[in-house]
Design an enzyme around this catalytic site. Structure first.
Site, PDB file in Angstrom:
ATOM      1  N   LYS A 154      33.076   1.450  45.563  1.00 20.15           N
ATOM      2  CA  LYS A 154      33.329   1.229  46.991  1.00 20.15           C
ATOM      3  C   LYS A 154      32.061   0.573  47.540  1.00 20.15           C
ATOM      4  CE  LYS A 154      35.837   1.706  50.719  1.00 20.15           C
ATOM      5  NZ  LYS A 154      37.096   0.949  50.936  1.00 20.15           N
ATOM      6  N   ASP A 177      40.068   1.576  46.590  1.00 26.29           N
ATOM      7  CA  ASP A 177      41.357   1.597  47.301  1.00 26.29           C
ATOM      8  C   ASP A 177      42.307   0.556  46.709  1.00 26.29           C
ATOM      9  OD1 ASP A 177      39.644  -0.378  48.257  1.00 26.29           O
ATOM     10  OD2 ASP A 177      40.110  -0.053  50.389  1.00 26.29           O
ATOM     11  N   ASP A 197      38.482  11.129  38.913  1.00 24.18           N
ATOM     12  CA  ASP A 197      39.353  12.300  39.015  1.00 24.18           C
ATOM     13  C   ASP A 197      40.667  11.899  39.689  1.00 24.18           C
ATOM     14  OD1 ASP A 197      40.106  15.080  39.018  1.00 24.18           O
ATOM     15  OD2 ASP A 197      39.610  15.126  41.151  1.00 24.18           O
TER      16      ASP A 197
HETATM   17  C1  IPM Z   1      40.093  17.427  36.094  1.00 26.87           C
HETATM   18  C2  IPM Z   1      40.197  18.600  37.041  1.00 26.87           C
HETATM   19  C3  IPM Z   1      38.813  19.166  37.293  1.00 26.87           C
HETATM   20  C4  IPM Z   1      37.984  18.089  37.936  1.00 26.87           C
HETATM   21  C5  IPM Z   1      38.792  20.467  38.090  1.00 26.87           C
HETATM   22  C6  IPM Z   1      39.658  21.537  37.483  1.00 26.87           C
HETATM   23  C7  IPM Z   1      37.394  20.983  38.311  1.00 26.87           C
HETATM   24  O1  IPM Z   1      40.836  18.233  38.202  1.00 26.87           O
HETATM   25  O2  IPM Z   1      39.601  17.625  34.978  1.00 26.87           O
HETATM   26  O3  IPM Z   1      40.508  16.331  36.452  1.00 26.87           O
HETATM   27  O4  IPM Z   1      38.031  17.915  39.176  1.00 26.87           O
HETATM   28  O5  IPM Z   1      37.265  17.418  37.223  1.00 26.87           O
HETATM   29 MN    MN Z   2      41.606  16.163  38.173  1.00 29.80          MN
END
Ligand code: IPM
Ligand code: MN
Length: 365
Positions: A187, A219, A243
């Protein structure tokens, strides 16, 4: 070949899916004459309940003394009101940091046999094969200072050149073995961390003239993932963006249950399906174990240097899908054979044996 594997089933559907991944690994060990030693330990809410900590010392010591760690999932609605450091997720984050793996590889592949399970049109997803390389030890997840009071809260997004360089190298190396394309996601139109990210990735790219690099804002990337996923080969991005984008990429595969992951770069690899604990379906035998089994394959590849055996498992997964066996999340109509978690595990075990047999027979000719 000998491997010490710490198994952390964790919470929700974690125990059900890891049990199947372990059975598949045991099958590989028997066929190839390997010695895989498994040791189970508690993590997450299961560990909080019995030992009072989301990452008990005993669990951490066992992980540090092993060659690889296979994890199911952490998280439980019972813990939703606990402060961040006491939650099941905190155990996983501490473990990630202790193992030292900074590059989290999340392949999102649209298998031809289930391309119509995606809510996206099959002509959009068919053929998509993306590797997300998510930075795993930096950014908002670990940045200091952080804090929460009654009236305000804050987190810190921070990256150093070294942190960006090392994960970028993993992405470029991976691209060399794939379609030679890296899309770096940031970003940079708003965030300083992203400006440093972009400059650093561009510099690392000079060492990889065979790899084409493009930069996309996060985005826009979110939109391209669902409109034209085939434009991507390797996606390189920071922790939180990765994530979010990896859950989105699961839509391409048909179900979050299909996604596997490997965390590399540290002394000890960590392998976990991406789906999470799914408490709503836990204990019912309907969870999709393909992501966990595919994570076990990644474990053989990255921690065991057993590329062929990893491929055997991946091929076995495809064979089971081609034969029409489905857990509920990827079933569409009557032509599908609805199967339980353990039935899928059993089918993959049999398919692994078949694939390895064929390979041996072929070599014998
Ligand atoms: C992932 C999960 C984890 C993260 C959580 C459970 C801490 O969502 O492995 O994607 O946010 O990394
Ligand atoms: Mn995750």
């Amino acid at each position: 070949m000998k491997m010490r594997i710490t198994v952390l089933p964790g919470d929700g559907i974690g125990p059900e899916v890891t049990a199947e991944a372990v059975r598949v690994l045991q099958t590989v060990a028997v066929i190839q004459g390997f010695r895989f030693e498994f040791e189970e330990h508690l993590i997450g809410a299961a560990a909080i309940k019995t030992l009072g900590s989301p990452l008990p010392r005993k669990t951490l010591d066992a992980c540090l003394a092993s060659n690889a760690v296979l994890l199911g999932a952490v998280g439980s609605p019972e813990c939703d009101n606990l402060p961040a450091q006491q939650r099941p997720e905190a155990g996983l984050l501490l473990l990630r940091r202790a193992l030292g793996g900074y590059a989290n590889l999340r392949p999102a592949i649209s298998y031809p046999t289930i391309s119509d399970c995606s809510p996206l049109r099959s002509d959009i997803v068919k053929g998509a094969d993306i590797l997300i390389v998510r930075e795993l030890l930096g950014g908002l997840y670990f940045g200091e200072p952080r804090g929460l009071t009654d009236r305000n809260a804050f987190n810190t997004m921070r990256y150093s050149v070294e942190e960006i360089e090392r994960v970028a190298r993993v992405a470029f190396e991976a691209a060399l073995k794939r379609q030679q394309k890296v899309t770096s996601v940031d970003k940079a139109n708003v965030l300083e961390t992203s400006q440093l990210w972009r400059q650093t990735v561009a510099r690392v790219a000079l060492d990889y003239p065979a790899v084409a690099l493009d930069h996309v804002y996060v985005d826009a990337c979110a939109m391209h993932l669902v409109t034209n996923p085939k434009r991507f080969d390797v996606i390189l991005t920071e922790n939180l963006f990765g994530d979010i984008l990896s859950d989105e990429a699961a839509v391409i595969t048909g179900s979050l249950g299909m996604l596997a992951s490997a965390t590399v770069g540290g002394e000890i690899g960590l392998y976990e399906p991406v789906h999470g604990s799914a408490p709503d379906i836990a204990g019912r035998g309907i969870a999709n174990p393909f992501g966990a089994i595919a994570s076990a394959a990644m474990m053989l590849r990255h921690s065991g240097q057993l590329e062929q055996e990893a491929r055997d498992i991946e091929q076995a997964i495809q064979l089971v899908l081609e034969a029409g066996y489905r857990t509920r999340d990827i079933a569409r109509d009557e032509s599908d054979q609805l199967a339980t978690t353990t039935e899928i595990g059993q089918l993959v075990m049999e398919a692994v044996a078949e694939v390895a047999d064929l390979r041996h027979a072929y070599h014998a000719v």
